[in-house]
Motif scaffolding. Sequence first.
Motif, PDB file in Angstrom:
ATOM      1  N   ASP A   1      27.499  19.256  25.455  1.00  0.00           N
ATOM      2  CA  ASP A   1      27.028  19.168  24.167  1.00  0.00           C
ATOM      3  C   ASP A   1      28.176  19.472  23.267  1.00  0.00           C
ATOM      4  O   ASP A   1      27.793  19.688  22.160  1.00  0.00           O
ATOM      5  N   MET A   2      29.273  19.852  23.849  1.00  0.00           N
ATOM      6  CA  MET A   2      30.518  20.302  22.639  1.00  0.00           C
ATOM      7  C   MET A   2      31.074  18.920  21.914  1.00  0.00           C
ATOM      8  O   MET A   2      31.703  19.020  21.101  1.00  0.00           O
TER       9      MET A   2
ATOM     10  N   HIS B   1      29.730  12.549  23.638  1.00  0.00           N
ATOM     11  CA  HIS B   1      29.339  12.856  25.007  1.00  0.00           C
ATOM     12  C   HIS B   1      27.940  13.209  25.129  1.00  0.00           C
ATOM     13  O   HIS B   1      27.213  13.274  26.148  1.00  0.00           O
ATOM     14  N   GLN B   2      27.193  13.776  23.998  1.00  0.00           N
ATOM     15  CA  GLN B   2      25.857  14.228  24.421  1.00  0.00           C
ATOM     16  C   GLN B   2      25.038  13.343  24.670  1.00  0.00           C
ATOM     17  O   GLN B   2      24.125  13.610  25.247  1.00  0.00           O
ATOM     18  N   PRO B   3      25.086  11.960  24.162  1.00  0.00           N
ATOM     19  CA  PRO B   3      24.105  11.158  24.668  1.00  0.00           C
ATOM     20  C   PRO B   3      24.028  10.681  26.367  1.00  0.00           C
ATOM     21  O   PRO B   3      23.029  10.370  26.641  1.00  0.00           O
TER      22      PRO B   3
ATOM     23  N   MET C   1      36.903  18.519  26.786  1.00  0.00           N
ATOM     24  CA  MET C   1      37.094  19.265  25.692  1.00  0.00           C
ATOM     25  C   MET C   1      37.052  18.685  24.396  1.00  0.00           C
ATOM     26  O   MET C   1      37.618  17.259  24.435  1.00  0.00           O
ATOM     27  N   CYS C   2      36.746  19.026  23.340  1.00  0.00           N
ATOM     28  CA  CYS C   2      36.691  18.437  21.947  1.00  0.00           C
ATOM     29  C   CYS C   2      38.061  18.648  21.201  1.00  0.00           C
ATOM     30  O   CYS C   2      38.055  19.985  20.844  1.00  0.00           O
ATOM     31  N   ASP C   3      38.786  17.919  21.221  1.00  0.00           N
ATOM     32  CA  ASP C   3      40.204  18.252  20.216  1.00  0.00           C
ATOM     33  C   ASP C   3      39.492  18.537  18.814  1.00  0.00           C
ATOM     34  O   ASP C   3      40.551  19.139  18.162  1.00  0.00           O
TER      35      ASP C   3
ATOM     36  N   SER D   1      26.323  13.660  13.656  1.00  0.00           N
ATOM     37  CA  SER D   1      25.231  13.234  14.653  1.00  0.00           C
ATOM     38  C   SER D   1      25.815  12.939  15.962  1.00  0.00           C
ATOM     39  O   SER D   1      26.995  12.739  16.043  1.00  0.00           O
ATOM     40  N   PRO D   2      25.021  12.849  16.990  1.00  0.00           N
ATOM     41  CA  PRO D   2      25.417  12.172  18.282  1.00  0.00           C
ATOM     42  C   PRO D   2      26.456  10.901  18.224  1.00  0.00           C
ATOM     43  O   PRO D   2      25.946  10.087  17.290  1.00  0.00           O
TER      44      PRO D   2
END
Length: 601
Positions: free
Chosen positions: A77-78, A82-84, A112-114, A218-219
Motif C-alpha cells: 500500500d506504500m 502497486h496498490q492495485p 520501496m517508494c522513492d 490516486s492508485p
Amino acid sequence: MSLNATIARVTDAIIDRSQGSRKRYLNQIAAAAADGPRRAHLTCGNQAHAYAAMGQDQDALATGRAPNIGIITAYNDMLSAHQPFETYPALIREAARRVGATAQVAGGVPAMCDGVTQGQTGMELSLFSRDVIALAAAVGLSHNTFDAALYLGVCDKIVPGLVMAAATFGHIPAVFIPAGPMPSGLPNDEKARVRQQFASGEVGRDKLMEAEMASYHSPGTCTFYGTANSNQMLMEFMGLHLPGSSFVNPGTPLRDALTVAGVERAAEITSLGNDFRPAGEVLDEKAFVNGIVGLMATGGSTNLILHLPAMAKAAGIQLELEDFDAISSVTPLLAKVYPNGLADVNHFHAAGGLAYLIGELLDDGLLHPDTQTVAGEGLALYTQEPKLLDGKLEWHDAPHETQNDKIVRPASDPFQKTGGLKQLIGNLGHGMMKVSAVAPERHVIEARARVFTDQEAVKAAFKAGAFTEDTVVVVRYQGPQSNGMPELHGLTPTLAVLQDRGLKVALVTDGRMSGASGKVPAAIHVTPEAAAGGPLARVRDGDLIRVDAVAGTITDLAPDFDTRTPVDDRAPGNGNGLGRELFETFRRSVGPSTAGAAVVV
C-alpha cells in the motif's frame, strides 16, 4: 527498411563481447528446461506442503499435467503504482482455471517508494533494493513447481530486480503484468513551479503540500516520465508485456482484461504446449538493444543506464556505456513527456503512445523487428493497441499518424535528431548526462567548482546565499560503495532556481538523479566513484571545471589536478541507522556504476 548500420554494429559488438557468458547462460537454462519443473519429482510430503492451501486446485496440481503459474508480486500500500496488485492474485487464479491451468503466489518482494524516501536516509537503501528484489523473487521461484511466472511490478528498482530474477530463472516463460498510471492530476509543470517557489521561499509548506497531493492523488503509477514509466516502456520494447498494456489506467475493464490475457498467454507458452517461450530466449541481445533504442527515443530515465547492464548480465549479456552513447547518436527523440515536456504519460498514450513510436522506429530501421516476445514472433505485434469491444479483448493496428505532434512526432520530424543521453569522459572519470530536457545553450558549462559531500549541504549553502556566480556543483561520495548511491532529486529545484536567476549551473556527481532529472545539466554516475579513490576525491573548491555535452567530456582544468592526493571529507556515521548497517556487505561488494552497480550478478 534495412537495419540502421550503427544499430547493427552495436548489436554485433554486444554479441561478440558476450559470446562466452551468453553461451554459458543458454547452456544453463537449457539444462534446467530439460529437467523440467520438479512437481513430478517431489515426494508426497513435498507436494502436500506445496498444495495444502490450494483448495479446488489441489487435484490439478498433484497430477502435474496442468500448467502451474507462479506469481511474484510487489504489492504493498506504500506505492500507489502497486496498490492495485492487491486484487490481482484472485483474478489470476480464476483466469488460470478457465484455461485449465493453476496459479499460486510464489512469493512477495519488497518494493520501496522513492517518492517517500527522496532526500531521506532510507534512499540509501533504494538502489540495493533492486538486488534484494531479485534475491527475494529467487526464493519464491526456488520451490521449482512452476511452468511459467507472472511478475507484478512497476516502479523504479522493482522491474529491474524482477527482470534479473526472470533471467536467472530463464528456463521458464515470464510475463510482466503492469497496473497502469493514475489519471492525470495537477499538471507536472505546475507542480515543478510550486516546488521551485518553495525552494526560493516564495510559498510556504501548505501550498507545497497542496500541490503535491493534487499531483499524486490516486492508485496507479505517477504520471511523469520517470523511472517507473520508463520501465513500462522498456517491457514493451523488450517484449515482456502484452502489446499496449503499459499505460492503461487501473480499475478499468480494459485493465482487467489485459491482466486476464496475460495469464492466458503465460499458460500458452509453457513447455507443456507447442509455443514454448522461455524468458532467457526472449531476453537476448537484440531485445536489450531495442530497449536502449526505446530509452533514447522517449527521453527516458537515467536510472536505466544503471539497471540495463545489471539486467543484461543476469542473461549472460555484457552492455557498456559506449553502447548507450552510440545508440543515442542515431536515435531521434520522438517524445516530449514531463520532465522533457509538458505532457504526462496519459497524454502520451492518447497521442499514439508506444504503439505509434515502435512503428515509427521499425519503419526507420532503428529496431530489430525479428525478436521473440511473449506475444509472439516479431516486434511488429507491438504496433497494435488493445481494445475491449463488446466485452472481447482485441488488438488493432494503431494509428500511423501522431495524434498530437507536441507530444509525439514521426522519425522524419523528431524533436531532436539524437537521443536523450550523452556519454562523458575526462580526467574526472566516466559519466553520463541526460540532455533531452537541457537547452542547447547549456550543453557546455565552464565555471568554478563548489564541492559538497551531500545534497543537504548544497541546500544549506543556497539558503545562505552562497551561490552568486556561475558554478559547477560537485557532490561526491554519493556512489554505491559510499552510501548506496541515493538519488539526488532534492537538488533539482535548488539548481533550477539558480539557473532561472541567470547563472550558468551544472552538477557533477558520482551519485544519481531521479528519472525526473530535467533542465539542469548533470554529469551523473561518475566512475570511479570517490569512495574507490576516483578523481572526484581530488576536486577542490575553486577549480575551473568544464562540462561539455557536445564534445562528451568532463574535465578539471586545474594544472596540478592529476598529482593531488584524494580527500575523504565525509561526515562520520555514514552507513548506520534505518537499516543501513544491514547493507554493509552490499557496499563492500557492489560493482561500479558503469557495470550496473550490481551486487548479485
